[in-house]
Design an enzyme around this catalytic site. Structure first.
Site, mmCIF file in Angstrom:
data_model
loop_
_atom_site.group_PDB
_atom_site.id
_atom_site.type_symbol
_atom_site.label_atom_id
_atom_site.label_comp_id
_atom_site.label_asym_id
_atom_site.label_seq_id
_atom_site.Cartn_x
_atom_site.Cartn_y
_atom_site.Cartn_z
ATOM 1 N N ALA A 39 0.831 -1.199 0.000
ATOM 2 C CA ALA A 39 0.000 0.000 0.000
ATOM 3 C C ALA A 39 0.875 1.262 0.000
ATOM 4 C CB ALA A 39 -0.905 0.000 1.219
ATOM 5 N N ASP A 42 2.246 1.640 -3.489
ATOM 6 C CA ASP A 42 1.221 2.162 -4.398
ATOM 7 C C ASP A 42 1.007 3.656 -4.173
ATOM 8 O OD1 ASP A 42 0.840 -0.320 -5.504
ATOM 9 O OD2 ASP A 42 -0.780 -0.861 -4.133
ATOM 10 N N LYS A 120 -6.764 -11.830 -7.148
ATOM 11 C CA LYS A 120 -5.387 -11.421 -7.457
ATOM 12 C C LYS A 120 -4.471 -12.173 -6.504
ATOM 13 C CE LYS A 120 -2.604 -7.320 -8.335
ATOM 14 N NZ LYS A 120 -1.414 -7.728 -7.609
ATOM 15 N N ARG A 141 9.144 -12.091 -14.193
ATOM 16 C CA ARG A 141 8.804 -10.859 -14.898
ATOM 17 C C ARG A 141 10.006 -9.939 -15.109
ATOM 18 N NH1 ARG A 141 4.093 -6.905 -13.061
ATOM 19 N NH2 ARG A 141 5.297 -6.831 -11.159
ATOM 20 N N LYS A 298 -11.286 -8.120 -15.677
ATOM 21 C CA LYS A 298 -10.811 -8.082 -17.069
ATOM 22 C C LYS A 298 -12.001 -8.051 -18.027
ATOM 23 C CE LYS A 298 -6.883 -10.991 -15.768
ATOM 24 N NZ LYS A 298 -6.280 -12.317 -15.789
ATOM 25 N N CYS A 434 4.259 -18.259 36.387
ATOM 26 C CA CYS A 434 4.298 -17.754 37.755
ATOM 27 C C CYS A 434 4.044 -18.958 38.665
ATOM 28 C CB CYS A 434 3.196 -16.704 37.937
ATOM 29 S SG CYS A 434 2.917 -16.289 39.667
#
Ligand code: IVH
Length: 686
Positions: A39, A42, A120, A141, A298, A434
Site C-alpha cells: 500500500a 502504491d 489477485k 517478470r 478483465k 508464575c
C-alpha cells in the site's frame, strides 16, 4: 501553500519519488526483501503519477510510471520476453472501479460490458513458453521486458504441466504458445516451511509471497523441488488460438490443457456484478487457502480487449482492485508481560495505534521470548504488524532501516509482574510460569474464562467487574461468585441496582450448566470445551469422574495420555477437590446426560441453526438444549439444515433458510418442540 513541505518543489519531489520507487522495486523484485508495504508503494507511485500529470514538462520516458518492476537480479540468465510482461493499474475503492468501467464503456461506446473477475494471487508472475506442447522456458517478470530464466526450477512445480495434454474439441494449438500465471505458496505450506526453518535455526520468511519468490530463485532446483509451490494460469498473451474469442474461453482452454485455473473466477455482466464479486471475495479472503491481495477485473471479449489496447505499462482492459492492506508499519512503544490463567507469562507488544485493514491495532502478540530474540524485536523499534483472519495481530518483525540506536533489547522478568513471585520454566516447555497458584492475575484470567461463553456463560461478568471483586477481596475462587448477592454487586463502581440484579440472576442461572461446561470452566490443563463435553458425557457426574483412573479416561474418544494424566492429577489435588465441593455446596450442577442417552431427544438427528437475538434464553443455553434434544448445532444454513430457529433481528441466515425452503421456527415454537418448561435463563418464568 507548500504541498511538499520543507520547501521542496515539484521537480525535486518527482526526482526523489523516482529514486525511491526504483529502490523499492529493486528490493521487491530482485531481493524479495521489501522495506515498505504494498500500500505504501502504491501510494508513492500514485503521488508520482499525479505530479507528472500536473507537470507535463517533467515527464520522462524512463520514469518508473512508464515501466514495470526492477531489472533482473543477474543470478539467473537474463531472458527477453516474447511479449512484454505488463503490470496492472490499481484501484482502491468501488468509486475508482466505477471510473475504470466508465473509461472502458466510453472508449467502446457501450452501455454495459462483460467482465471476468479473478482473485489477485499474491505470488510472483511467471511466463511459460511452450513449443509443440512441451514446456521450454519459465521466466520471471523482471523489468517486464527481460526476466530471469528459471526453467530448471519451474520444472519442479507440480501444477505446471511439462507437456500440454490433448484437449477434446480445442482445435489445433499454435506451435508456440505462452502462458502467464502466478507461482504462489499456500498459507499452510508457508507455515510448514517456516516451522521447518525454525527447527533448523533458520530465519523465517516474512510472508508466502516472499517464500515463493525465494524458493523459485534457488540456484539448486532440488531445493525448489522440496518447497511446495503452486501455480494458477490466468492469461494467454498474444494472438488467441483459433476458436477462442473471449478471456473466459481462454481460461477454459487452459484448464483443458492441464493447467490449474482458479475456481473462484466468475463472469460478471456489468461493473455492478464485478463489485459484488470484489466484496464477496474480500469477505472470504481469510478462508481461502492462499494469500490474495485483491481482485482482477478483465474485459471478457478479446475483440473489445484489442479495441482498448495497452498503455506502456498496463492493459486498458483490466484493472486490479486492491483490498485494504493487512500489514502496517508502526512504532513498538514497549513490551508488557501478561500472566494468563495457567500462570504462563506472555510478552505483548504495546503499539502506537495503527489501522490494519479497517481495524485499529494497539496490541500484538509476541508469543514468547525465544521468538522475540529470533526476530530481533526491540522496544522502540518500528515494526511491521499483520492481521490474519480472526487471529490476534502479530508483529512480523522490525524495520531495521529505521533503527536509531536507542532501541532496547528485551528480556523476560525473573519474577511475576503481577505478584512478584518467582517464575519458572517447566521441563521441556518454552513458556515461563508464575509459581504462585493464587496470583491475582491468574485468578482474574481464570474468572474471565470461567464466565466466558463456552464455559459457564455468565453474561455481564467482564474484566471491570472481576477486577473490583478481586481488589475488594470479595472473590478468592470461582465458588465465591455464587455467594454474591444483588446488593453487593450493585455497590460496585458503574453497576447500579438494575445491573446488579441482572448479574446476580446471570450468576444464579449458570448453576444449571452441565458438567461439560463446568470442566471447561475450572481450567484443567489440556482440556478444552470439546474434550470436556466428551469426558462429561462418558462419566455422567463429577463423583464418577473423580473415581476414574487414567486408564478409564483413555477410553474416551480423543483423550490421550497427556489429557488423561492432567484430569486425574487435577482432581486428586486437595485444593481442587475442595473447590469442587464448595461449588457443589453452592448448588452448581455436577451432572451431564450420559452419552448413551444423548442424541435421543425430539430433535434427534436434526441439524439446527440459531440466528437473531433470542428473548428468553442465551444463545448458548438454547444450543445446549438443542444438543440435549439430540440435534447437531451448526453455524451456517445450507440445504442440509433441518431447522432454523430465528430470534428477533435475524438477517441473512433467515433469508437463506427461506430461499432454500428450510423449516423456520420462532423461539417459542422451538421451546415447545424440545418440551422445555419455558424457564427463563435468569431464573424466572415467562
Ligand atoms: S493478469 C496483462 N490476473 O498481479 C495482464 N495478474 O499487479 C497480466 N496477478 O503481474 C496480469 N493475480 O503477477 C493477472 N488473476 C490475475 C492475477 C494477476 C495476480 C499479478 C501478476 C501481475 C500483477 C499485476
Amino acid at each position: 501553500m507548500d504541498l511538499f513541505g520543507k520547501g521542496e518543489d515539484a521537480a525535486a519531489r518527482i526526482a526523489h519519488l523516482r529514486r525511491e520507487i526504483e529502490r523499492h522495486n529493486r528490493l521487491y523484485y530482485e531481493l524479495d526483501a521489501p522495506e515498505i508495504t504494498d500500500a505504501e508503494f502504491d501510494a508513492l507511485v500514485n503521488e508520482l503519477k499525479v505530479l507528472e500529470e500536473e507537470n507535463p514538462k517533467l515527464r520522462t520516458e524512463t520514469s518508473p510510471t512508464r515501466k514495470v518492476g526492477g531489472a533482473p537480479a543477474g543470478r539467473f540468465p537474463a531472458y527477453r520476453h516474447k511479449a512484454p510482461m505488463l503490470s496492472l493499474d490499481n484501484c482502491f475503492s468501488p468509486e475508482e472501479l466505477a471510473a475504470f468501467d466508465a473509461r472502458v464503456r466510453k472508449a467502446l461506446g457501450s452501455d454495459e460490458v462483460g467482465y471476468v473477475c479473478e482473485p489477485k494471487i499474491d505470488g510472483l508472475a511467471m511466463s511459460l513458453e511452450y513449443k509443440d506442447g512441451s514446456l521450454m522456458t519459465g521466466v520471471t517478470r523482471g523489468d517486464g521486458v527481460t526476466g530471469e530464466n528459471v526453467t530448471a526450477n519451474v520444472l519442479t512445480v507440480k501444477d505446471i504441466p511439462r507437456k500440454l495434454s490433448g484437449c477434446v474439441g480445442c482445435g489445433p494449438l499454435p506451435a508456440e504458445m505462452t502462458v502467464r500465471g502466478e507461482v504462489y505458496m499456500s498459507k499452510a505450506d508457508f507455515q510448514d516451511l517456516n516451522l521447518a526453518r525454525d527447527e533448523e535455526g533458520l530465519p523465517p520468511f516474512a510472508n508466502p509471497r516472499n517464500s515463493a519468490a525465494g524458493s523459485l530463485r534457488q540456484l539448486d532446483p532440488a531445493v525448489t523441488a522440496g518447497r511446495k509451490l503452486s501455480f494458477f494460469a490466468y492469461y494467454l498473451p498474444g494472438p488467441a488460438p483459433s476458436g477462442i474469442d473471449s478471456h473466459s474461453e481462454a481460461l477454459a482452454l487452459l484448464e483443458g490443457l492441464g493447467f490449474k485455473v482458479n475456481p473462484e473466477i466468475k463472469k460478471a455482466c456489468g461493473i455492478g456484478e464485478a463489485m459484488d464479486f470484489c466484496a464477496g471475495l474480500e469477505a472470504k479472503r481469510d478462508s481461502i487457502e492462499y494469500e490474495i491481495d485483491g481482485a482482477v477485473i478483465k474485459v471478457d471479449s478479446l475483440a473489445l480487449q484489442r479495441e482498448l489496447g495497452f498503455t506502456q505499462r498496463s492493459p486498458r482492459w483490466a484493472i486490479a482492485y486492491k483490498f485494504a492492506p493487512r500489514q502496517a508499519k508502526t512504532k513498538l512503544l514497549r513490551i508488557e508481560v501478561q500472566v494468563g490463567r495457567t500462570g504462563v507469562l506472555t510478552p505483548r507488544a504495546v503499539l502506537e495505534p495503527v489501522n490494519v485493514s479497517g481495524v485499529v491495532v494497539q496490541h500484538a502478540s509476541l508469543h514468547n521470548e525465544d521468538l522475540i530474540r529470533q526476530k530481533d524485536i526491540r522496544e522502540g523499534d518500528t515494526v511491521l504488524v499483520q492481521r490474519a483472519g480472526d487471529v490476534i495481530p502479530e508483529v512480523v518483525g522490525p524495520v531495521l532501516e529505521e533503527r536509531t540506536g536507542s532501541e532496547k533489547p528485551f528480556t523476560m522478568p525473573a519474577s511475576c509482574p503481577e505478584c512478584g513471585s518467582a517464575v519458572a520454566r517447566e521441563e521441556g516447555e518454552v513458556a515461563l510460569r508464575c509459581t504462585n497458584a493464587s496470583c491475582p492475575a491468574r485468578l482474574r484470567e481464570g474468572l474471565l474464562h470461567f464466565a466466558s461463553r463456552d464455559a459457564m456463560d455468565i453474561d455481564g461478568l467482564g474484566p471491570a467487574v472481576i477486577d473490583q471483586l478481586i481488589s475488594k477481596g470479595l472473590v478468592h475462587d470461582f465458588a465465591d461468585l455464587y455467594g454474591l448477592d444483588a446488593s453487593t454487586l450493585a455497590s460496585l463502581d458503574r453497576m447500579g441496582g438494575k445491573s446488579g440484579t441482572k448479574l446476580a440472576a446471570a450468576i444464579g442461572a449458570s448453576k444449571v450448566r452441565n458438567l461439560g461446561r463446568l470442566l471447561t470452566s475450572i481450567g484443567i490443563r489440556n482440556v478444552g470445551s470439546a474434550t470436556a463435553k466428551l469426558i462429561a458425557a462418558r462419566f455422567g457426574d463429577i463423583d464418577a469422574l473423580g473415581q476414574a483412573s487414567e486408564q478409564d479416561l483413555l477410553e474416551v474418544e480423543t483423550v490421550g495420555p497427556v489429557v488423561a494424566e492432567s484430569v486425574v492429577k487435577f482432581l486428586r489435588l486437595p485444593q481442587n477437590r475442595a473447590l469442587v465441593e464448595k461449588l457443589k455446596a453452592a448448588g452448581v450442577n455436577m451432572t451431564e446426560p450420559r452419552a448413551e442417552g444423548k442424541g435421543q431427544g425430539p430433535l434427534s438427528g436434526m441439524s439446527v441453526v440459531f440466528t437473531g437475538t433470542l428473548e428468553h434464553m442465551t444463545r448458548s443455553r438454547a444450543e445446549e438444549l438443542a444438543e440435549e434434544a439430540g440435534a447437531k448445532v451448526t453455524d451456517s444454513v445450507s440445504s442440509k439444515t433441518d431447522l432454523v430457529v430465528a430470534g428477533s433481528e435475524a438477517g441473512s441466515k433467515l433469508d437463506k433458510a427461506r430461499r432454500l425452503g428450510v423449516r423456520v421456527a420462532e423461539e417459542r415454537e422451538f421451546m415447545e418442540m424440545i418440551g422445555e418448561k419455558a424457564v427463563k435463563d435468569e431464573g424466572g418464568l415467562f
